[in-house]
Design an enzyme around this catalytic site. Structure first.
Site, PDB file in Angstrom:
ATOM      1  N   TRP A 133       0.822  -1.219   0.000  1.00  0.00           N
ATOM      2  CA  TRP A 133       0.000   0.000   0.000  1.00  0.00           C
ATOM      3  C   TRP A 133       0.852   1.263   0.000  1.00  0.00           C
ATOM      4  CZ3 TRP A 133      -4.347  -0.123  -2.152  1.00  0.00           C
ATOM      5  CH2 TRP A 133      -5.224  -1.201  -1.989  1.00  0.00           C
ATOM      6  N   ASP A 191      -1.409   6.607   6.514  1.00  0.00           N
ATOM      7  CA  ASP A 191      -2.514   5.837   5.946  1.00  0.00           C
ATOM      8  C   ASP A 191      -2.898   4.764   6.960  1.00  0.00           C
ATOM      9  OD1 ASP A 191      -4.188   4.111   4.630  1.00  0.00           O
ATOM     10  OD2 ASP A 191      -2.823   3.686   2.954  1.00  0.00           O
ATOM     11  N   LYS A 202     -12.338  -1.275   6.279  1.00  0.00           N
ATOM     12  CA  LYS A 202     -11.628  -2.243   7.110  1.00  0.00           C
ATOM     13  C   LYS A 202     -12.138  -2.167   8.555  1.00  0.00           C
ATOM     14  CE  LYS A 202      -9.026  -2.501   3.376  1.00  0.00           C
ATOM     15  NZ  LYS A 202      -7.970  -1.692   2.819  1.00  0.00           N
TER      16      LYS A 202
END
Ligand SMILES: *Cc1c(COP(=O)(O)O)cnc(C)c1O
Length: 362
Positions: free
Chosen positions: A102, A175, A199
């Protein structure tokens, strides 16, 4: 009917109590005789719900008053470009720490939007003998003028988590898509925190941005209005129609977190859940974790079968036992159990029992 435990990395399972409440009020929300999906985002009932959501989130994360809380479109990836466009201008430079897939994607997106020279990146994961270990250089020794430092404290795909707070001479952007509210953090150490909702917060399509007000004084690049933090602040995250149902469900998750003891209580259960699974993996020759103990993710537990030929049988039998979505990300293979806040410890106990049983039989 026995319960299904869903270990999907995202969109992930939501708290059962929240889903039941949403179901019970799906056709008649707040006595309006209509669904929350079908009313104006500018109606007083909807606005009251969003205000409560912000109050609850501020309380859950102890967000200081000099931070704005934004509810935006575009998920986690939307923020990869938003931070660049909002903070870099034509000349500004930024540094990215890369700890997995990511954070690498964030670098790729940033480079697409700027001249290459504006984006610096440092790989902070060492892979030795199949073990991934995070090594963070002394950032104070880097004599460069960056507008921000970007990193990803929990790499959802790789199962790598960075628990230490970074020492950074530049404003820190994190993040936290897959570990927001999984443990207590000091928000004041960050200039901006963002998270795609699917999530640990709610349904996909929504992202949460927590941004310190002084960051909004940086020069921005011309950009799409819906991703402009300044406009989002001015319009209470309603410059255009927000993802209303996702926002409502996020608000319900925040309320659920509060009655469940808040982030501190979640953090404790999350550590217990992760310990149960990692301890079992370590005690068995049948399964292995490739992440150094210090950086094992509490949210996304990646593991491998010693005999990878058994992978598909493992997944099939797990599914038959109502333990679903354990397949690792296609880029890394193996298995991944995502055990976010909504996963009860009983789900992890059931998984460990299944894994023991599978190991004995094979
Ligand atoms: C899932 C995830 C993203 C991407 O989220 P999208 O909503 O699919 O754009 C970004 N960063 C991290 C850490 C993630 O886990």
């Amino acid at each position: 009917m026995s319960v299904t435990y869903n270990f999907c990395a995202g969109p992930a399972m939501l708290p059962r109590a929240v889903m039941q409440k949403a179901q019970s009020e799906l056709l008649d929300w707040n006595g309006l005789g209509t669904s929350v999906m079908e009313i104006s985002h500018r109606s007083k009932e909807f606005i009251a719900m969003t205000e409560q959501a912000e109050i609850d989130l501020r309380e859950l994360m102890s967000i200081p008053s000099n931070y704005h809380v934004l509810f935006m479109h575009g998920g986690g990836r939307g923020q990869f470009s938003a931070v660049v466009n909002n903070f870099l201008g034509q000349q500004g430079k930024a540094l990215y720490l890369v700890s997995g897939s990511w954070s690498q994607s964030a670098v790729d997106e940033a480079k697409k939007l700027t001249s290459e020279a504006q984006i610096g990146s440092i790989n902070i994961v060492e892979n030795t003998n199949d073990i991934s270990k995070v090594v963070i250089p002394n950032l104070n020794e880097i004599n460069k003028d960056y507008r921000y430092l970007h990193y990803c404290p929990n790499e959802t795909v790789d199962g790598i988590e960075i628990f230490d707070e970074l020492e950074s001479p530049w404003p820190i952007i994190a993040d936290m898509s897959s570990n927001i509210m999984s443990r207590e953090i000091d928000v004041s150490k960050y200039a901006l925190i963002y998270a795609g909702a699917q999530k640990n917060i709610g349904p996909s399509g929504l992202s949460i941005v927590i941004v310190r007000d002084d960051m909004l004084e940086l020069p921005s690049l011309p950009q799409s209005s819906i991703m402009d933090y300044r406009l989002a602040v001015q319009h209470g995250s309603m410059y255009n129609t927000p993802p209303t149902f996702a926002w409502y469900l996020a608000a319900e998750v925040f309320a659920w977190l509060k009655v469940s003891g808040g982030v501190a209580a979640m953090a404790k259960t999350n550590l217990d859940k992760a310990a149960l699974l990692y301890d079992f993996i370590d005690s068995s020759d049948f399964y292995t974790s490739k992440v150094s103990v210090k950086n094992r993710s509490v949210m996304n537990v990646t593991f491998y079968l010693a005999n990878e030929a058994l992978n598909s049988e493992f997944l099939k039998q797990a599914t038959d036992s109502n333990l679903v979505a354990l397949k690792g990300h296609r880029s890394v293979g193996g298995m991944r159990a995502s055990i976010y806040n909504a996963m009860p410890i009983e789900g992890v106990e059931a998984l460990v029992e299944f894994m023991k049983d599978f190991a004995v039989k094979n």
